[in-house]
Motif scaffolding. Structure first.
Motif, PDB file in Angstrom:
ATOM      1  N   ARG A 162      33.975  16.217   7.973  1.00 44.81           N
ATOM      2  CA  ARG A 162      33.330  15.290   8.899  1.00 44.81           C
ATOM      3  C   ARG A 162      33.472  13.863   8.374  1.00 44.81           C
ATOM      4  O   ARG A 162      33.539  13.641   7.155  1.00 44.81           O
ATOM      5  N   HIS A 196      31.165  11.872   8.375  1.00 46.22           N
ATOM      6  CA  HIS A 196      29.890  11.739   7.668  1.00 46.22           C
ATOM      7  C   HIS A 196      30.029  12.087   6.185  1.00 46.22           C
ATOM      8  O   HIS A 196      29.365  11.499   5.335  1.00 46.22           O
ATOM      9  N   ASP A 197      30.925  13.043   5.868  1.00 48.27           N
ATOM     10  CA  ASP A 197      31.065  13.515   4.492  1.00 48.27           C
ATOM     11  C   ASP A 197      31.851  12.550   3.616  1.00 48.27           C
ATOM     12  O   ASP A 197      31.743  12.597   2.388  1.00 48.27           O
ATOM     13  N   CYS A 217      31.963   9.103   4.410  1.00 48.89           N
ATOM     14  CA  CYS A 217      31.524   7.745   4.753  1.00 48.89           C
ATOM     15  C   CYS A 217      30.823   7.077   3.568  1.00 48.89           C
ATOM     16  O   CYS A 217      29.953   7.678   2.932  1.00 48.89           O
ATOM     17  N   ARG A 232      27.006   6.991   3.555  1.00 51.80           N
ATOM     18  CA  ARG A 232      26.275   8.253   3.481  1.00 51.80           C
ATOM     19  C   ARG A 232      25.043   8.147   2.575  1.00 51.80           C
ATOM     20  O   ARG A 232      24.001   8.760   2.835  1.00 51.80           O
ATOM     21  N   PHE A 259      22.173   7.018   4.516  1.00 50.52           N
ATOM     22  CA  PHE A 259      21.641   8.083   5.371  1.00 50.52           C
ATOM     23  C   PHE A 259      20.722   8.990   4.557  1.00 50.52           C
ATOM     24  O   PHE A 259      19.606   9.308   4.972  1.00 50.52           O
ATOM     25  N   CYS A 285      23.015   2.677   7.082  1.00 51.34           N
ATOM     26  CA  CYS A 285      23.597   3.714   7.940  1.00 51.34           C
ATOM     27  C   CYS A 285      23.410   3.385   9.423  1.00 51.34           C
ATOM     28  O   CYS A 285      22.343   2.956   9.853  1.00 51.34           O
ATOM     29  N   TYR A 306      23.585   5.565  11.936  1.00 52.20           N
ATOM     30  CA  TYR A 306      23.308   6.789  12.699  1.00 52.20           C
ATOM     31  C   TYR A 306      22.322   6.566  13.851  1.00 52.20           C
ATOM     32  O   TYR A 306      22.521   7.050  14.956  1.00 52.20           O
ATOM     33  N   CYS A 365      25.842   6.485  15.878  1.00 52.89           N
ATOM     34  CA  CYS A 365      27.038   6.924  15.156  1.00 52.89           C
ATOM     35  C   CYS A 365      27.207   8.442  15.240  1.00 52.89           C
ATOM     36  O   CYS A 365      26.284   9.204  14.963  1.00 52.89           O
ATOM     37  N   GLY A 383      29.357  10.143  13.399  1.00 53.73           N
ATOM     38  CA  GLY A 383      29.979  10.610  12.167  1.00 53.73           C
ATOM     39  C   GLY A 383      29.553  11.995  11.718  1.00 53.73           C
ATOM     40  O   GLY A 383      30.385  12.777  11.238  1.00 53.73           O
ATOM     41  N   PRO A 384      28.260  12.374  11.869  1.00 50.81           N
ATOM     42  CA  PRO A 384      27.831  13.702  11.418  1.00 50.81           C
ATOM     43  C   PRO A 384      28.415  14.872  12.203  1.00 50.81           C
ATOM     44  O   PRO A 384      28.308  16.015  11.769  1.00 50.81           O
TER      45      PRO A 384
END
Length: 352
Positions: free
Chosen positions: A227, A229-230, A232, A235, A238, A257, A259, A263, A265-266
């Protein structure tokens, strides 16, 4: 046809630079360093593979991304590593001569050429919403796919349908795999895909003459295994519960973040956070805008882009140093008061 090494020698590339190139390509394809000798051997022995690249309903952003590949250069891929025989956007020829050449290549390399598809076919009105070479792209796609050994679906248009297939989908646009069901299809989604992801997929298919390992949705695992998210760099914010609440607030200036402002991203699988764009310069999140999930299926219909996903739990905001210090001080004062009260009770008991 010439091998890759023959072509490189013809262009005056030294053996040393050839080996450097093979090493770089190995890394770009997400392969372990132990695979370098196999990549070198493939480039020394494999002939260049003919590629037919066709366009349906799309905005040409996949081609725009591809020609900006820096590692390897798109020119190296097109001129030295594949034989791009047909592309109605990049070809110098046009009209009937170009179409005749496409048919000639299909006949001559039947079962051995790669078909790259950018955009998607509309099914409405018998395909009349997209005409290529005087006939519906739907027919153009079926004809071109018939003798291909594999198909690459470039971008979210070819992979998922993208904006053309968004509700209410007036042209009845569909992804490539809804029309071509008897050929292996490699989906390379994104709007557009990252340039180096595109060249990496082409090189794997050409060098090893096999489909790269795919996930359950048909995407190459080497590029769509994590992802955003992993990978970024935001992170950590977050995890600490430090979020941008508005694009113009102080938290946005601090790079917290994104999110909460939408976002994706996750829930989006791609390499934006690691390979990035424009030779590793940046990507949307780094530029201050949340991921809109353009590599995922039906991203256009998956809710407002600037509204956070409610299915992802948001960590509570981490206290800053001042708050932690105040809490410690308050606890110390409270402890002192309690200790004083207890001492008075003990002392009053002794007096009695």
């Amino acid at each position: 046809m010439e091998t890759f090494w023959d072509t490189f020698k013809r262009h005056g590339v030294s053996r040393r630079d050839f080996l450097k190139f093979a090493t770089t390509i190995t890394g770009m394809m997400g392969l372990a360093p132990t695979m370098i000798p196999e990549v070198v051997r493939a480039m020394e022995t494999k002939p260049r593979v003919p590629v037919i690249w066709i366009h349906g309903l799309e905005c040409t952003c996949c081609s725009e991304s591809f020609i900006r590949s820096a590692t390897p250069l798109a020119s190296d891929v097109v001129l030295s590593m594949i034989s791009l025989e047909y592309d109605d956007t990049l070809s110098a020829a046009a009209g009937e001569p170009l179409e005749e050449h496409r048919k000639k290549i299909m006949k001559e390399y039947w079962g051995n050429y790669i078909l790259a598809v950018e955009g998607n076919p509309p099914l409405g009105e018998d395909g009349m919403y997209c005409i290529v070479a005087g006939k519906p792209f739907l027919e153009h796609l079926k004809e071109s796919a018939e003798g291909a050994k594999a198909i690459i679906a470039w971008g979210s248009c070819a992979s998922w349908g993208c904006v053309q297939a968004a509700k209410p989908n007036p042209t009845t646009a569909v992804p490539v795999d809804k029309v071509i069901t008897n050929k292996p299809i490699i989906k390379v989604p994104g709007c557009p895909p990252i340039a180096e992801v595109m060249t990496g997929v082409v090189m794997y298919l050409v060098l090893f003459d096999r489909i790269p390992p795919l996930d359950s949705q048909g995407r190459p695992k080497m590029f769509y295994g994590n992802r955003i998210h992993d990978t970024c760099y935001r992170r950590a914010f977050f995890n600490a519960g430090q979020f941008v609440e508005r694009f113009d607030d102080e938290n946005a200036k601090k790079g917290w973040c994104l999110y909460k402002v939408g976002c994706r991203g996750p829930t989006t699988y791609n390499q934006c956070g690691s390979i990035r764009w424009y030779n590793g310069l940046s990507y949307p999140i780094q530029a201050g805008h949340g991921c809109i999930g353009c590599a995922e299926k039906d991203f256009w219909d998956n809710g407002p882009f600037y509204q956070r996903l409610t299915s992802i739990p948001v960590p509570k905001q981490e206290a800053d140093a001042d708050k932690v210090g105040a809490a410690v001080a308050a606890a110390a004062v409270g402890g002192a008061i309690i200790h004083g009260v207890a001492s008075k009770i003990r002392n009053s008991g002794k007096k009695e």
